[in-house]
Design a protein around this motif. Sequence first.
Motif, PDB file in Angstrom:
ATOM      1  N   UNK A 164       7.209 -24.149  -1.589  1.00 41.22           N
ATOM      2  CA  UNK A 164       7.154 -24.401  -0.151  1.00 41.22           C
ATOM      3  C   UNK A 164       5.717 -24.421   0.340  1.00 41.22           C
ATOM      4  N   UNK A 165       5.544 -24.943   1.540  1.00 39.47           N
ATOM      5  CA  UNK A 165       4.223 -24.983   2.159  1.00 39.47           C
ATOM      6  C   UNK A 165       4.404 -25.112   3.662  1.00 39.47           C
ATOM      7  N   UNK A 166       3.478 -24.541   4.418  1.00 41.18           N
ATOM      8  CA  UNK A 166       3.507 -24.639   5.879  1.00 41.18           C
ATOM      9  C   UNK A 166       2.724 -25.862   6.337  1.00 41.18           C
ATOM     10  N   UNK A 167       3.148 -26.434   7.447  1.00 42.13           N
ATOM     11  CA  UNK A 167       2.434 -27.582   8.012  1.00 42.13           C
ATOM     12  C   UNK A 167       0.989 -27.214   8.321  1.00 42.13           C
ATOM     13  N   UNK A 168       0.776 -25.971   8.713  1.00 45.35           N
ATOM     14  CA  UNK A 168      -0.596 -25.531   9.011  1.00 45.35           C
ATOM     15  C   UNK A 168      -1.494 -25.623   7.771  1.00 45.35           C
ATOM     16  N   UNK A 169      -0.948 -25.344   6.583  1.00 42.26           N
ATOM     17  CA  UNK A 169      -1.724 -25.499   5.353  1.00 42.26           C
ATOM     18  C   UNK A 169      -1.919 -26.972   5.005  1.00 42.26           C
ATOM     19  N   UNK A 170      -0.894 -27.790   5.272  1.00 44.11           N
ATOM     20  CA  UNK A 170      -1.038 -29.231   5.064  1.00 44.11           C
ATOM     21  C   UNK A 170      -2.183 -29.778   5.911  1.00 44.11           C
ATOM     22  N   UNK A 171      -2.275 -29.278   7.148  1.00 44.88           N
ATOM     23  CA  UNK A 171      -3.342 -29.722   8.041  1.00 44.88           C
ATOM     24  C   UNK A 171      -4.710 -29.327   7.490  1.00 44.88           C
TER      25      UNK A 171
ATOM     26  N   UNK B 262       1.328 -43.380   7.158  1.00 49.35           N
ATOM     27  CA  UNK B 262       0.009 -42.793   7.418  1.00 49.35           C
ATOM     28  C   UNK B 262      -0.091 -42.366   8.885  1.00 49.35           C
ATOM     29  N   UNK B 263       0.284 -43.259   9.782  1.00 50.63           N
ATOM     30  CA  UNK B 263       0.179 -42.977  11.219  1.00 50.63           C
ATOM     31  C   UNK B 263       1.095 -41.833  11.637  1.00 50.63           C
ATOM     32  N   UNK B 264       2.319 -41.822  11.079  1.00 49.37           N
ATOM     33  CA  UNK B 264       3.259 -40.764  11.452  1.00 49.37           C
ATOM     34  C   UNK B 264       2.789 -39.409  10.911  1.00 49.37           C
ATOM     35  N   UNK B 265       2.316 -39.389   9.665  1.00 46.63           N
ATOM     36  CA  UNK B 265       1.816 -38.145   9.077  1.00 46.63           C
ATOM     37  C   UNK B 265       0.643 -37.610   9.888  1.00 46.63           C
ATOM     38  N   UNK B 266      -0.263 -38.493  10.265  1.00 50.47           N
ATOM     39  CA  UNK B 266      -1.420 -38.078  11.050  1.00 50.47           C
ATOM     40  C   UNK B 266      -0.980 -37.393  12.344  1.00 50.47           C
ATOM     41  N   UNK B 267      -0.020 -37.993  13.036  1.00 47.56           N
ATOM     42  CA  UNK B 267       0.451 -37.441  14.305  1.00 47.56           C
ATOM     43  C   UNK B 267       1.213 -36.135  14.105  1.00 47.56           C
ATOM     44  N   UNK B 268       2.116 -36.110  13.118  1.00 45.33           N
ATOM     45  CA  UNK B 268       3.006 -34.961  12.937  1.00 45.33           C
ATOM     46  C   UNK B 268       2.294 -33.761  12.314  1.00 45.33           C
ATOM     47  N   UNK B 269       1.316 -33.993  11.456  1.00 46.89           N
ATOM     48  CA  UNK B 269       0.665 -32.901  10.721  1.00 46.89           C
ATOM     49  C   UNK B 269      -0.717 -32.572  11.285  1.00 46.89           C
ATOM     50  N   UNK B 270      -1.511 -33.581  11.565  1.00 48.86           N
ATOM     51  CA  UNK B 270      -2.886 -33.349  12.019  1.00 48.86           C
ATOM     52  C   UNK B 270      -2.997 -33.262  13.535  1.00 48.86           C
ATOM     53  N   UNK B 271      -1.969 -33.717  14.232  1.00 54.74           N
ATOM     54  CA  UNK B 271      -2.011 -33.671  15.689  1.00 54.74           C
ATOM     55  C   UNK B 271      -2.522 -34.969  16.283  1.00 54.74           C
ATOM     56  N   UNK B 272      -2.318 -35.119  17.581  1.00 54.08           N
ATOM     57  CA  UNK B 272      -2.641 -36.380  18.260  1.00 54.08           C
ATOM     58  C   UNK B 272      -4.096 -36.788  18.084  1.00 54.08           C
ATOM     59  N   UNK B 273      -5.002 -35.816  18.083  1.00 55.77           N
ATOM     60  CA  UNK B 273      -6.428 -36.131  17.955  1.00 55.77           C
ATOM     61  C   UNK B 273      -6.987 -35.776  16.579  1.00 55.77           C
ATOM     62  N   UNK B 274      -6.124 -35.345  15.667  1.00 53.55           N
ATOM     63  CA  UNK B 274      -6.573 -34.965  14.340  1.00 53.55           C
ATOM     64  C   UNK B 274      -6.986 -36.160  13.503  1.00 53.55           C
TER      65      UNK B 274
END
Length: 290
Positions: A122-129, A166-178
Amino acid sequence: MTSKSMLLSVSLAVAAALASASVSARTEIQNKGSDTLVNVAQSWAEQYGKINPDVAVAVSGGGSGTGIAAMINGTVDIANSSRKMKDKEIAEAKAKGHDPIEHIVGYDALAIFVNKSFPADSMAITDLAKIYGRGGVSKWSELGITIPGCKDEIVVVSRQNNSGTYAYFQEAVLGEKGKFRQGTLDMHGSKDVADLVEKTPCAIGYSGLAYATDHLKALCISPEKGKPCVKPTEDTAFDGTYPIARPLFMYTDGVPKDDTKKYMDWIKSDVGQCIVAKEGYAPIKKVSCK
């Protein structure tokens, strides 16, 4: 020319004309876009051709951005996308006389793939970021992870920026401005991501659930450390409990009519949705498939 030869010549000409008329009467639907959707789109096209041979559906991939660009320019009947069209893209299409209409045709759990030798499940989204974002971590040891056969450097596998995934991952994991970190390995297609992660102990990548194999590990994902994780499955994609679940879209130029409407209706029918399930995605409704 003898009368018999003349009769044969006329008969051949008539047959050719009839054959030409038959070919020209066949409707062709141009369908382009998302790499995530390309396999299921090809399956739809093949099966539909068997039940309606007068309609040919020409499917090509290239990424969601490619399909959306074709919709904006009016060179495609249906654009496949693993992300929603942006407001500015819709405005651009309308400025050119086109009216993109959104259709949800399935759901996907965006899977996080690691090598089979990866020690955690398992892994947390925060670690993915931290892994994918700028100013994050670059070594597995920084996350307390040691991988057999890996020299510690994280091999970060991503997609090209014209990809809806790519676009969805960026938004969902890195955030709108990530923003993505520098030095990611940007693959052209989802299968390329899966293949590279399978062969690389230090790698991590993301891709549609349909690209999962027994040679990869798809991680259970939690919103943050200490929270329960959810496995990527068709059910968790459908009910939205998986943290990185998303709808899959097709866009038509205006409300679909004639053969395009019949095709879209068939895609949303039980038969079409059973093909979605067979290809590894979640249908838009509960269906009973043989």
